[in-house]
Design a protein around this motif. Structure first.
Motif, PDB file in Angstrom:
ATOM      1  N   UNK A   1      43.559  29.347  34.281  1.00 53.46           N
ATOM      2  CA  UNK A   1      43.878  29.734  36.291  1.00 53.46           C
ATOM      3  C   UNK A   1      42.454  28.173  36.483  1.00 53.46           C
ATOM      4  N   UNK A   2      42.533  27.676  37.896  1.00 54.04           N
ATOM      5  CA  UNK A   2      41.307  27.401  38.220  1.00 54.04           C
ATOM      6  C   UNK A   2      40.765  27.589  39.151  1.00 54.04           C
ATOM      7  N   UNK A   3      39.452  27.622  39.500  1.00 53.45           N
ATOM      8  CA  UNK A   3      38.349  27.683  40.037  1.00 53.45           C
ATOM      9  C   UNK A   3      38.055  26.322  40.808  1.00 53.45           C
ATOM     10  N   UNK A   4      38.174  25.811  42.207  1.00 54.63           N
ATOM     11  CA  UNK A   4      37.871  24.799  42.337  1.00 54.63           C
ATOM     12  C   UNK A   4      36.825  24.545  43.265  1.00 54.63           C
ATOM     13  N   UNK A   5      35.818  24.289  42.717  1.00 58.86           N
ATOM     14  CA  UNK A   5      34.005  24.075  44.360  1.00 58.86           C
ATOM     15  C   UNK A   5      34.774  23.785  45.799  1.00 58.86           C
ATOM     16  N   UNK A   6      34.584  24.252  46.480  1.00 64.13           N
ATOM     17  CA  UNK A   6      34.178  23.576  47.683  1.00 64.13           C
ATOM     18  C   UNK A   6      33.145  23.390  48.308  1.00 64.13           C
ATOM     19  N   UNK A   7      32.844  21.397  49.191  1.00 59.81           N
ATOM     20  CA  UNK A   7      31.564  21.798  49.803  1.00 59.81           C
ATOM     21  C   UNK A   7      31.905  22.294  50.288  1.00 59.81           C
ATOM     22  N   UNK A   8      30.520  22.911  50.211  1.00 57.96           N
ATOM     23  CA  UNK A   8      30.041  24.905  51.907  1.00 57.96           C
ATOM     24  C   UNK A   8      29.688  23.491  53.010  1.00 57.96           C
TER      25      UNK A   8
END
Length: 76
Positions: free
Chosen positions: A32-39
């Motif tokens: 399971x990948x959790x990618x941080x998105x720029x806010x």
């Protein structure tokens, strides 16, 4: 089944498993990948136009909305 968590960079579609989990080599895993998105800043969100043209809601089309509200209030 149990879970482990670590952070890694993806290079050419490959994720390197840290050495501390070497026992997982040649095993099956559910990934399971959790990618941080720029806010996005509040300013950027406010600057984005709000387009409601495709909503299809035609509640007051061809009617005076203020007059409808006045009629509703008369019922009180």
């Amino acid at each position: 089944m149990y879970a482990i968590e670590f952070e890694a960079d993806i290079r050419d579609g490959i994720v390197k498993i840290p050495a501390q989990y070497s026992r997982l080599e040649n095993s099956h895993a559910r990934i399971i990948l959790m990618i941080a998105e720029p806010e996005t800043s509040v300013v950027e969100q406010a600057a984005a136009p709000l387009d409601l043209t495709d909503c299809g809601v035609k509640t007051f089309k061809g009617q005076d909305a203020v007059e409808i509200q006045r009629e509703m209030r008369d019922d009180w």
